[in-house]
Design a protein around this motif. Structure first.
Motif, short mmCIF file in Angstrom:
data_model
loop_
_atom_site.label_atom_id
_atom_site.label_comp_id
_atom_site.label_asym_id
_atom_site.label_seq_id
_atom_site.Cartn_x
_atom_site.Cartn_y
_atom_site.Cartn_z
N MET A 241 6.02 -53.34 20.78
CA MET A 241 5.97 -51.74 20.99
C MET A 241 5.24 -51.11 19.87
SD MET A 241 9.07 -50.25 23.34
CE MET A 241 8.42 -48.46 23.26
N VAL A 242 6.16 -50.74 18.85
CA VAL A 242 5.77 -50.47 17.62
C VAL A 242 5.16 -51.30 16.49
CG1 VAL A 242 7.80 -48.77 18.04
CG2 VAL A 242 7.95 -51.01 15.76
N GLY A 243 4.68 -52.40 16.96
CA GLY A 243 3.82 -53.39 15.41
C GLY A 243 4.53 -53.89 14.54
N ARG A 244 6.14 -53.00 14.37
CA ARG A 244 6.83 -54.12 13.16
C ARG A 244 8.34 -53.93 14.43
NH1 ARG A 244 6.00 -48.14 13.72
NH2 ARG A 244 7.32 -46.94 13.72
N GLU A 245 8.96 -54.17 12.94
CA GLU A 245 10.54 -54.02 13.03
C GLU A 245 10.57 -52.91 12.75
OE1 GLU A 245 12.47 -57.35 11.94
OE2 GLU A 245 11.37 -59.25 12.39
N ILE A 246 12.38 -52.92 13.81
CA ILE A 246 13.06 -51.02 13.59
C ILE A 246 13.99 -51.87 13.48
CG2 ILE A 246 13.99 -48.55 14.03
CD1 ILE A 246 10.82 -48.42 15.06
N ASN A 247 15.14 -52.19 12.25
CA ASN A 247 16.28 -52.96 12.12
C ASN A 247 17.08 -52.04 12.33
OD1 ASN A 247 15.18 -55.06 10.89
ND2 ASN A 247 15.19 -54.45 9.36
#
Length: 506
Positions: A241-247
């Motif tokens: 969704m965001v193109g990055r990891e949100i740990n």
């Protein structure tokens, strides 16, 4: 015949030079629940408006193939006739009409030239049985809760022999019980052969119900995940969704420094003369500088009423009790008094109460504090632009310009404008009522980060939320409300979802 009931092939759509959709491909199999997910502004609603005929054939590029045939929907009624029903987040019901009138409005059961009301009521009963809604067809819509109104909308769609049902954020305004009932109904409809597309930001719901999930980002198809292959998980969805990891969805605060009490309520009550009952009863709570307190509770527990009674009592409740700011008793009789005292309130209903949707960003940011951009009572346009630019940049509001109409922004960006509007009043205490309702996980992370930044600068926040994860992830302390009362206060060391729900259901 294709195994797909719907194929949207290479769909592109532009608005005055801005490409909202770029070669999107989206396919739904017969009899499946397919979730469509992505950040606000990703293109989900635009894609569904193309499908439903809101954006007619010829205004987009690409093909819509429904039940194996290329379609050319020129208006909404064309897609309805084909068997496509769409239910928007803002329900399209007539509150002063009955349930049966709403179910068959525009699709009346007739005997010759006249409406057959007896047959209409009989058919409405059949639809209500299908959606498991136990109300009489003669009930007025305005007398139903939001969860039951949602079921009436589905009954309305089913009355038109729907084959593909689209639901846009169907549980955004529902409590947990109503949400669970709705998801169970969608599973039953699926078993009856009705295909469903569900747009949702609630990842737990997506994981629990989706057969497949397609992620859209920046107007492009990113991927389609298959639950039967174990591909649908929170981490995978967020990354795509965001193109990055949100740990960590809830960012940790750095240099937490909580000071003295800035707000205290003692034996605080609010009586609603129209309802003829207390909506807030004998509340005692306090808020410290640099602190976030969470207010948890089920819908109707009195959380919003408590917020309104603090923020100048715009509903004209009969208020009793004592309110202290910075150790001194304060009488706040109007929202203007609250603003002067350094209290701001970001409403749960940003579209209905929080923003002027037909006005631009700069007008919305400045409207609550015109004094801040005026000289001798005359608005200074340069100061208005300066203020709006500051909050557009600091809150990362995605818009083409300050002149963009707020109604054309995504939900997450609308929420940031609403937040900017109140931050411009320079409050000491910020009340956030459902701050992330109806916005995606990327925008949520940004809102949480902004909250942490405000707290680090010495602001204090009261956060009302129906999401227990949000309450536990962002609060320093939690008050739980039920039946207009505070049922308990929990430190974060003691707070759990189970304890909160136990207090909320007392």
């Amino acid at each position: 015949m294709s195994e797909y009931i719907l194929e949207m092939n290479d769909i592109s759509k532009e608005f005055t030079g801005v490409k909202a959709l770029s070669n999107v491909n989206f396919k739904v199999e017969k009899g499946e629940i397919h979730c469509l997910i992505g950040e606000n502004g990703a293109g989900k609603s635009t894609l569904m408006k193309v499908l439903s005929g809101v954006y007619p054939y010829g205004t987009y590029q690409g093909d819509i193939v429904f039940e194996g045939e290329i379609q050319q929907f020129n208006k909404i009624s064309d897609s309805v006739k084909a068997g496509i029903g769409i239910i928007y987040q803002e329900l399209a019901l007539f509150p002063d009409l009955t349930v049966y009138e709403n179910i068959f409005v525009g699709n009346e059961v007739k005997n010759g030239l006249f409406v057959d009301w007896n047959q209409t009521i009989a058919e409405a009963n059949k639809m209500l049985e299908k959606v498991k809604l136990s109300v009489t067809p003669e009930t007025l819509i305005k007398d139903l809760g939001v969860g039951k109104q949602q079921l009436v909308e589905i009954a309305k769609a089913l009355s038109k022999d729907v084959k593909l049902l689209i639901l846009d954020e169907p549980t955004a305004a529902l409590n947990e019980d109503d949400s669970e009932n709705l998801l169970e109904l969608l599973t039953e409809l699926k078993n009856q052969g009705i295909s469903c597309i569900m747009i949702s930001h609630k990842l737990k719901e997506v994981i629990s119900i989706a057969d497949k999930a397609t992620v859209i980002r920046d107007g492009r198809t990113i991927c389609t995940l298959d639950s039967s292959k174990g591909e649908i998980s929170e981490a995978v969805i967020i990354k795509n969704m965001v193109g990055r990891e949100i740990n960590d969805i809830y960012p940790k605060r750095i240099n937490k420094a909580i000071g003295e009490r800035v707000l205290e309520l003692s034996n605080w009550s609010a009586y609603d003369t129209q309802l003829g009952r207390h909506v807030v009863k004998d509340v005692n709570l306090h808020l410290k500088k640099g602190e976030i307190i969470g207010i948890a509770g089920l819908m109707g527990s009195g959380r919003t009423e408590l917020a309104l009674s603090i923020f100048g009592n715009p509903k004209a409740y009969k208020v009793q009790g004592e309110l202290m700011l910075d150790g001194a008793v304060k009488k706040i009789k109007h929202p203007s008094d609250a603003i002067k005292a350094g209290i701001a309130y970001v409403t749960e209903d940003r579209k209905g109460d929080g923003l002027f949707l037909i006005q631009d960003i700069k007008n919305n940011v400045s409207i609550a504090y015109l004094k801040g951009i005026s000289t001798n009572g005359v608005i200074n346009p340069n100061e208005e632009v300066k203020a709006a630019t500051e909050y557009k940049d600091s809150l990362y509001i995605k818009a083409s310009s300050l002149e963009q109409m707020v109604g054309n922004l995504s939900g997450g960006n609308q929420q940031k404008v609403s937040l900017g509007k109140w931050l411009f009043t320079e409050p000491k205490i910020l009340i956030l009522d459902e701050p992330t309702r109806g916005i995606d996980v990327g925008a949520k992370f940004e809102i949480y980060t902004i909250m942490n930044q405000l707290i680090s600068e010495g602001m204090s926040i009261i956060m009302i939320s129906s999401e227990l994860g949000e309450i536990l992830g962002m609060s320093d302390r939690v008050y739980v409300m039920a039946e207009s009362e505070i049922k308990g206060e929990l430190s974060m060391e003691d707070a759990t979802q189970e304890k909160i729900m136990e207090l909320a259901t007392q």
